[in-house]
Design a protein around this motif. Structure first.
Motif, PDB file in Angstrom:
ATOM      1  N   THR A 162       0.819  -1.216  -0.012  1.00  0.00           N
ATOM      2  CA  THR A 162       0.135   0.199  -0.048  1.00  0.00           C
ATOM      3  C   THR A 162       0.999   1.282   0.041  1.00  0.00           C
ATOM      4  OG1 THR A 162      -0.153  -0.215   2.536  1.00  0.00           O
ATOM      5  CG2 THR A 162      -1.909  -0.967   1.006  1.00  0.00           C
ATOM      6  N   TYR A 163       1.691   1.513   1.106  1.00  0.00           N
ATOM      7  CA  TYR A 163       2.429   2.777   1.227  1.00  0.00           C
ATOM      8  C   TYR A 163       3.605   2.779   0.151  1.00  0.00           C
ATOM      9  CZ  TYR A 163       5.769   6.129   3.303  1.00  0.00           C
ATOM     10  OH  TYR A 163       6.549   7.101   3.552  1.00  0.00           O
ATOM     11  N   SER A 164       4.343   1.832   0.340  1.00  0.00           N
ATOM     12  CA  SER A 164       5.584   1.657  -0.634  1.00  0.00           C
ATOM     13  C   SER A 164       5.192   1.483  -1.886  1.00  0.00           C
ATOM     14  CB  SER A 164       6.537   0.550  -0.201  1.00  0.00           C
ATOM     15  OG  SER A 164       7.002   0.465   1.082  1.00  0.00           O
ATOM     16  N   TYR A 165       4.203   0.922  -2.453  1.00  0.00           N
ATOM     17  CA  TYR A 165       3.838   0.727  -3.705  1.00  0.00           C
ATOM     18  C   TYR A 165       3.214   1.972  -4.182  1.00  0.00           C
ATOM     19  CZ  TYR A 165       0.698  -1.261  -7.547  1.00  0.00           C
ATOM     20  OH  TYR A 165       0.153  -1.542  -8.867  1.00  0.00           O
ATOM     21  N   HIS A 166       2.458   2.747  -3.446  1.00  0.00           N
ATOM     22  CA  HIS A 166       2.013   4.100  -3.862  1.00  0.00           C
ATOM     23  C   HIS A 166       3.206   5.109  -4.150  1.00  0.00           C
ATOM     24  CE1 HIS A 166      -0.295   7.518  -3.777  1.00  0.00           C
ATOM     25  NE2 HIS A 166       0.573   8.160  -3.160  1.00  0.00           N
ATOM     26  N   LEU A 167       4.342   4.858  -3.387  1.00  0.00           N
ATOM     27  CA  LEU A 167       5.505   5.819  -3.598  1.00  0.00           C
ATOM     28  C   LEU A 167       6.266   5.543  -4.978  1.00  0.00           C
ATOM     29  CD1 LEU A 167       6.882   5.907  -0.104  1.00  0.00           C
ATOM     30  CD2 LEU A 167       6.060   7.801  -1.208  1.00  0.00           C
ATOM     31  N   VAL A 168       6.278   3.992  -5.198  1.00  0.00           N
ATOM     32  CA  VAL A 168       6.968   3.854  -6.622  1.00  0.00           C
ATOM     33  C   VAL A 168       5.952   4.012  -7.634  1.00  0.00           C
ATOM     34  CG1 VAL A 168       8.010   1.932  -7.803  1.00  0.00           C
ATOM     35  CG2 VAL A 168       8.422   1.997  -5.244  1.00  0.00           C
ATOM     36  N   LYS A 169       4.772   4.034  -7.456  1.00  0.00           N
ATOM     37  CA  LYS A 169       3.606   4.281  -8.296  1.00  0.00           C
ATOM     38  C   LYS A 169       3.762   5.733  -8.914  1.00  0.00           C
ATOM     39  CE  LYS A 169      -1.237   3.816  -9.876  1.00  0.00           C
ATOM     40  NZ  LYS A 169      -2.355   3.218  -9.112  1.00  0.00           N
ATOM     41  N   LYS A 170       3.838   6.553  -7.756  1.00  0.00           N
ATOM     42  CA  LYS A 170       3.890   8.057  -8.022  1.00  0.00           C
ATOM     43  C   LYS A 170       5.302   8.432  -8.686  1.00  0.00           C
ATOM     44  CE  LYS A 170       3.226  12.244  -5.321  1.00  0.00           C
ATOM     45  NZ  LYS A 170       2.853  12.837  -3.836  1.00  0.00           N
ATOM     46  N   SER A 171       6.289   7.761  -8.367  1.00  0.00           N
ATOM     47  CA  SER A 171       7.819   7.768  -9.018  1.00  0.00           C
ATOM     48  C   SER A 171       7.689   7.831 -10.584  1.00  0.00           C
ATOM     49  CB  SER A 171       8.671   6.976  -8.280  1.00  0.00           C
ATOM     50  OG  SER A 171       9.121   7.464  -7.152  1.00  0.00           O
ATOM     51  N   SER A 172       6.792   6.608 -11.065  1.00  0.00           N
ATOM     52  CA  SER A 172       6.440   6.362 -12.289  1.00  0.00           C
ATOM     53  C   SER A 172       5.849   7.623 -12.987  1.00  0.00           C
ATOM     54  CB  SER A 172       6.036   5.053 -12.492  1.00  0.00           C
ATOM     55  OG  SER A 172       4.565   5.318 -12.115  1.00  0.00           O
ATOM     56  N   GLY A 250      -8.117   5.171  -5.205  1.00  0.00           N
ATOM     57  CA  GLY A 250      -6.615   4.698  -5.341  1.00  0.00           C
ATOM     58  C   GLY A 250      -6.314   3.828  -4.254  1.00  0.00           C
ATOM     59  N   ILE A 251      -6.885   3.962  -2.914  1.00  0.00           N
ATOM     60  CA  ILE A 251      -6.522   2.819  -1.928  1.00  0.00           C
ATOM     61  C   ILE A 251      -7.200   1.571  -2.264  1.00  0.00           C
ATOM     62  CG2 ILE A 251      -7.088   2.417   0.493  1.00  0.00           C
ATOM     63  CD1 ILE A 251      -6.836   5.444   1.027  1.00  0.00           C
ATOM     64  N   MET A 252      -8.424   1.806  -2.682  1.00  0.00           N
ATOM     65  CA  MET A 252      -9.114   0.462  -2.908  1.00  0.00           C
ATOM     66  C   MET A 252      -8.498  -0.382  -3.991  1.00  0.00           C
ATOM     67  SD  MET A 252     -11.300  -0.110  -0.491  1.00  0.00           S
ATOM     68  CE  MET A 252     -11.982  -1.497  -1.384  1.00  0.00           C
ATOM     69  N   LYS A 253      -8.081   0.600  -5.135  1.00  0.00           N
ATOM     70  CA  LYS A 253      -7.304  -0.253  -6.169  1.00  0.00           C
ATOM     71  C   LYS A 253      -5.871  -0.962  -5.732  1.00  0.00           C
ATOM     72  CE  LYS A 253      -5.692   0.803 -10.814  1.00  0.00           C
ATOM     73  NZ  LYS A 253      -5.568   2.020 -11.766  1.00  0.00           N
ATOM     74  N   GLU A 254      -5.141   0.051  -4.823  1.00  0.00           N
ATOM     75  CA  GLU A 254      -4.143  -0.836  -4.218  1.00  0.00           C
ATOM     76  C   GLU A 254      -4.217  -2.166  -3.401  1.00  0.00           C
ATOM     77  OE1 GLU A 254      -1.969   2.513  -2.854  1.00  0.00           O
ATOM     78  OE2 GLU A 254      -1.530   3.517  -4.857  1.00  0.00           O
ATOM     79  N   LEU A 255      -5.430  -2.071  -2.690  1.00  0.00           N
ATOM     80  CA  LEU A 255      -5.736  -3.116  -1.805  1.00  0.00           C
ATOM     81  C   LEU A 255      -6.009  -4.427  -2.562  1.00  0.00           C
ATOM     82  CD1 LEU A 255      -7.644  -1.491   1.018  1.00  0.00           C
ATOM     83  CD2 LEU A 255      -5.408  -2.484   1.260  1.00  0.00           C
ATOM     84  N   MET A 256      -6.455  -4.204  -3.889  1.00  0.00           N
ATOM     85  CA  MET A 256      -7.079  -5.166  -4.684  1.00  0.00           C
ATOM     86  C   MET A 256      -5.827  -5.809  -5.423  1.00  0.00           C
ATOM     87  SD  MET A 256     -10.101  -5.613  -3.994  1.00  0.00           S
ATOM     88  CE  MET A 256     -10.583  -6.927  -5.163  1.00  0.00           C
ATOM     89  N   GLU A 257      -4.580  -5.428  -5.335  1.00  0.00           N
ATOM     90  CA  GLU A 257      -3.361  -5.848  -6.024  1.00  0.00           C
ATOM     91  C   GLU A 257      -3.311  -7.226  -5.673  1.00  0.00           C
ATOM     92  OE1 GLU A 257      -2.121  -4.643  -8.447  1.00  0.00           O
ATOM     93  OE2 GLU A 257      -2.560  -2.219  -8.465  1.00  0.00           O
ATOM     94  N   PRO A 258      -2.615  -8.187  -6.399  1.00  0.00           N
ATOM     95  CA  PRO A 258      -2.460  -9.713  -6.265  1.00  0.00           C
ATOM     96  C   PRO A 258      -1.776 -10.079  -5.018  1.00  0.00           C
ATOM     97  CG  PRO A 258      -2.101  -9.368  -8.328  1.00  0.00           C
ATOM     98  CD  PRO A 258      -2.105  -7.948  -7.901  1.00  0.00           C
ATOM     99  N   PRO A 259      -0.621  -9.151  -4.511  1.00  0.00           N
ATOM    100  CA  PRO A 259      -0.090  -9.612  -3.232  1.00  0.00           C
ATOM    101  C   PRO A 259      -0.864  -9.231  -2.042  1.00  0.00           C
ATOM    102  CG  PRO A 259       1.483  -8.421  -4.591  1.00  0.00           C
ATOM    103  CD  PRO A 259       0.409  -8.199  -5.166  1.00  0.00           C
ATOM    104  N   THR A 260      -1.530  -8.055  -1.930  1.00  0.00           N
ATOM    105  CA  THR A 260      -2.471  -7.882  -0.870  1.00  0.00           C
ATOM    106  C   THR A 260      -3.643  -8.552  -0.571  1.00  0.00           C
ATOM    107  OG1 THR A 260      -1.571  -5.491  -1.377  1.00  0.00           O
ATOM    108  CG2 THR A 260      -3.655  -5.743   0.193  1.00  0.00           C
TER     109      THR A 260
END
Length: 418
Positions: A162-172, A250-260
């Protein structure tokens, strides 16, 4: 347990990671050419969509029960503190050394995100096997320690994805902006006109001054009987509501990622007894499913490490990470964060928040000393941003971890034995 023994125990997992990284670097060379860029991208998608969810599910469904979740309530709080203070230190590094904008998320994520999974699963049994450790006999120590480590890995997965994934996604997104600003000439005259020149509406008179246009708009607004302030407040309310909806989406989308999702389902199967009995145990009717999922999950760590090593060959030649930033990350993860961790864990113990088990308290302290999570490498490869820079950061932080971890482990065990 002497310092040399601790140094050996702490260095083994890091040496394993570095050896696999070197193998990945060799496989990516022109001489071997087994892991070219397109192969790394495909392998990373498999790791993200299959291996990592299976790893999360297999560990959680087998080792964590509902009673454990209740009694170990401080662990998610403690991991949250590692991300909070690590993130603060990361932002301080960004503000002081001012890297490229698209590297900011990677630097903060590397400072905040510790390897809460595979390193603990390797280190805990090795420490328990040493004579004179303060955690009891080997079998009891390993059993408790692996349960704590599995729970730590699962909780860390929630924060990471959630947190780190959001940071890297924002970096892209920052990288895309950086590329657009770096080469505007490739967009041609139409691009310059659309972004730099004011647009005129059809039939608009060029000779009408802008001040007269503004006056006409105000007159029209007054004639309509709607005050300008009321319009502005409505517009502000719509903007705030839109931002909240976008953030929630955005939060819900990241919570629905396969690892989460893998972690969530694993929590459910571990906490619900009858679901757990379907998969876990010698007499479980669907134990073959658990075995198959675990087999897939075991591919996560070697695959991720090979990808990092393959990116390392290019990263050492073209990395844009300043050496001083890497040094600052090493200081943040191996000096500042462990000192903060000692204060937090000792305070929690003094307030009676922690179980009396010294292994539990030891693992809480260890969570502040670990090198950056290799999952960050999956994210950078997934979004195509700073893969080489990530590999360089991982290489040097894992190289420094061998000595740093041994010294801190010795200090932690001395604190817990006094």
């Amino acid at each position: 347990m002497g310092l040399l023994s601790l140094l050996e125990v702490a260095s083994m997992p890091n040496i394993q990671v570095l050896l696999i990284c070197l193998l990945g670097a060799f496989l990516a060379t022109d001489y071997c050419n087994i892991l070219p860029p397109h192969a790394r991208t495909s392998l990373n998608k498999i790791v993200f969509g299959v291996f990592t969810p299976c790893l999360m599910f297999a560990n959680l469904s087998k080792t964590v029960t509902f009673e454990d979740i209740i009694s170990w309530w401080f662990m998610p709080v403690n991991i949250g503190f590692t991300f909070l203070f690590g993130g603060i230190l990361g932002w301080m590094i960004v503000k002081i050394f001012k890297p490229k904008p698209y590297l900011e998320g990677l630097i903060v994520a590397s400072s905040a995100t510790g390897n809460l999974g595979n390193l603990l699963l390797i280190i805990i049994p090795a420490i328990c096997a040493e004579k004179g450790n303060p955690f009891g006999d080997h079998d009891t120590c390993s059993s408790r320690g692996l349960s704590y480590a599995s729970f730590s890995m699962a909780l860390g997965g929630f924060y990471i994805w959630t947190y780190s994934y959001h940071l890297v996604k924002k970096s892209s997104l920052r990288l895309k902006e950086f590329e657009e600003l770096a080469s505007p000439e490739q967009r041609g005259d139409d691009y310059l006109q659309s972004h730099l020149l004011p647009q005129k509406a059809a039939g608009e008179d060029d000779v009408v001054p802008s001040t007269n246009k503004l006056a006409l708009k105000e007159i029209e607004s007054q004639e309509a009987g709607v005050p300008i302030l009321e319009k502005e407040s409505e517009k502000l309310g719509v903007m705030v509501l839109g931002k909240l909806q976008q953030m929630f989406h955005g939060i819900m989308k990241e919570l629905m990622e396969p690892p989460t999702l893998g972690a969530i389902v694993g929590f459910i199967f571990g906490a619900v007894t009858w679901l757990r009995d379907l998969l876990v145990g010698e007499s479980a009717p669907l134990r073959v499913v658990q075995d198959a999922v675990k087999l897939l999950g075991d591919g996560t760590i070697p695959s991720t490490t090979l990808i990092l090593g393959a990116n390392l060959t290019q990263g050492l030649r073209s990395s844009r990470v300043k050496p001083v930033i890497i040094l600052a990350l090493v200081v943040a993860r191996y000096v500042a964060l462990p000192a903060i961790g000692i204060v937090i864990v000792k305070a929690a113990r003094g307030l009676g928040f922690l179980p009396p088990d010294p292994m539990y308290q030891f693992l809480l302290m260890v969570q502040y000393t670990l090198p950056p999570a290799m999952s960050i490498g999956i994210m950078t490869q997934l979004f195509g941003v700073a893969q080489e820079e990530c590999s360089v950061i991982m290489f040097w932080t894992y190289s420094a971890a061998a000595v740093a971890l041994a010294l801190w482990y010795a200090l932690f065990m001395w604190i817990l034995s006094t």
